[in-house]
Design a protein around this motif. Structure first.
Motif, short mmCIF file in Angstrom:
data_model
loop_
_atom_site.label_atom_id
_atom_site.label_comp_id
_atom_site.label_asym_id
_atom_site.label_seq_id
_atom_site.Cartn_x
_atom_site.Cartn_y
_atom_site.Cartn_z
N ALA A 137 -7.42 -8.23 0.63
CA ALA A 137 -7.93 -7.11 -0.16
C ALA A 137 -9.27 -7.52 -0.75
CB ALA A 137 -6.95 -6.73 -1.27
N VAL A 168 -10.40 -1.22 -5.68
CA VAL A 168 -10.08 -1.70 -4.34
C VAL A 168 -11.07 -1.13 -3.34
CG1 VAL A 168 -8.34 -1.79 -2.52
CG2 VAL A 168 -7.63 -1.88 -4.93
N PHE A 192 -8.21 -2.96 1.99
CA PHE A 192 -6.80 -3.33 1.91
C PHE A 192 -6.28 -3.36 3.34
CE2 PHE A 192 -2.39 -2.87 0.32
CZ PHE A 192 -2.46 -3.58 -0.87
N TYR A 245 -3.32 2.35 3.24
CA TYR A 245 -4.74 2.10 2.94
C TYR A 245 -5.31 3.19 2.03
CZ TYR A 245 -9.71 1.20 3.88
OH TYR A 245 -11.04 0.92 3.76
#
Length: 340
Positions: free
Chosen positions: A24, A32, A35, A47
């Motif tokens: 990640a 984020v 991923f 995702y």
């Protein structure tokens, strides 16, 4: 919000999405940016459910102050942060209702982007590795315990065998050889003397009027006297000499490489030292005398029993001639009175 993945498409699918390691990428706001499929499979987050979200909202363990400080170091271009599975367990648990207990080894590395750093998180599932290590450790510990128990058992066996050997060969009162062991070693010394043509003499020692000591002072006093005499014998004779207790108050000593004259000198010196030596007993000091019969091995002696018989006859000769004496077939000491 459409968050752009920091990796070009070429690297996303062929490399990062096919690795058996969770990957990640987050920015300094913990958003984020990437991923991979492996991490999606482990956590149950697709995702699209993760990218653009704050990773700490999805995985609350990351709110820990220690972890946050290590992440901040990475965002500032510092060294990678490593989070041990043994200490932190599973930082990215599954969202299943009954998640499997997994152990994860996590490494966070800085990833340069323009003027700042992103954090690339690599997650390894080490559950099986730790399971095998634990099994190996338990097996090793069990083996060590079993080895220790075996060594203790072997040591106990050796000690037991040594005690049995001592019981079988040593007189428990005096610490000298018992009758059986004395005869065995003395007979061996006789064979050696025969083989190499060396002299060998044998003396038999008897404590005078010992029955009267027991009758007058008791058996404990008699035992103390015998123990004291044994210590004198051990100090008088050489290490090569074979000395044992062959009866109640009778002792014997085989003297290798010693002719009759030499054995008589030793016997006379021993007799004289006993006369002047007070023996400590439970009843106080006690004086005793000894009679000694001596014989030297000669060609007529077919075996040890023959030499022993000649020494024994010499002992009776000493006792019949008044005790406190040394006698042999060829020697007679000056007559001594019983009290000297």
């Amino acid at each position: 919000m459409d968050v752009q993945c920091p990796f070009p498409p070429f690297y996303q699918a062929p490399v990062l999405n096919q690795l058996p390691v969770g990957v990640a990428v987050i920015d300094s706001e913990y958003t984020v940016l990437f991923f991979n499929k492996c991490l999606s499979s482990w956590t149950g987050y697709a995702y699209g459910e993760v990218v653009g979200k704050n990773i700490r909202d999805l995985f609350p363990h990351l709110h820990d102050g220690y972890l946050a400080a290590r992440f901040e170091t990475v965002f500032q271009g510092g060294p990678p942060a490593i989070f041990s599975a043994q200490i932190h367990g599973s930082l990215f648990p599954s969202r299943e209702k009954q998640p499997r207990d997994r152990l994860q080894h996590v490494t966070v590395s800085g990833l340069r982007r323009d003027d700042d750093y992103l954090a690339m998180i690599c997650v390894e599932d080490v559950t099986e590795v730790y399971r095998r290590l634990k099994a190996y450790s338990e097996m090793r510990d069990r083996a060590v315990r079993e080895l220790g128990e075996r060594r203790r058992a072997e040591q106990a066996l050796r000690e037991s065998e040594e005690k049995l050997r001592i019981l079988a060969t040593i007189d428990d009162l005096t610490g000298l050889l018992n009758r059986r062991q004395f005869i065995e070693l003395a007979a061996r010394a006789l064979k050696q003397s025969r083989r190499y043509g060396h002299a060998l003499s044998l003396m038999i020692i008897d404590v005078d009027h010992f029955k009267e000591i027991n009758d007058t002072y008791g058996h404990q006093t008699g035992d103390d006297a015998l123990s004291g005499l044994a210590r004198v014998f051990q100090e008088t004779f050489r290490q090569v000499d074979v000395i044992g207790r062959i009866g109640g108050e009778e002792f014997a000593c085989a003297l290798p490489e010693t002719n009759l004259n030499g054995a008589i000198c030793v016997a006379e010196r021993l007799r004289a030292s006993i006369v002047d030596l007070p023996l400590l007993t439970v009843k106080g000091s006690l004086s005793v005398t000894i009679s000694i019969g001596v014989a030297e091995l000669d060609d007529a002696d077919e075996n040890f029993e023959a030499l022993y018989s000649r020494s024994d006859r010499a002992l009776y000769k000493a006792k019949n001639n008044g005790r406190n004496r040394v006698e042999s077939d060829e020697y007679e000491s000056p007559r001594m009175s019983d009290g000297t």
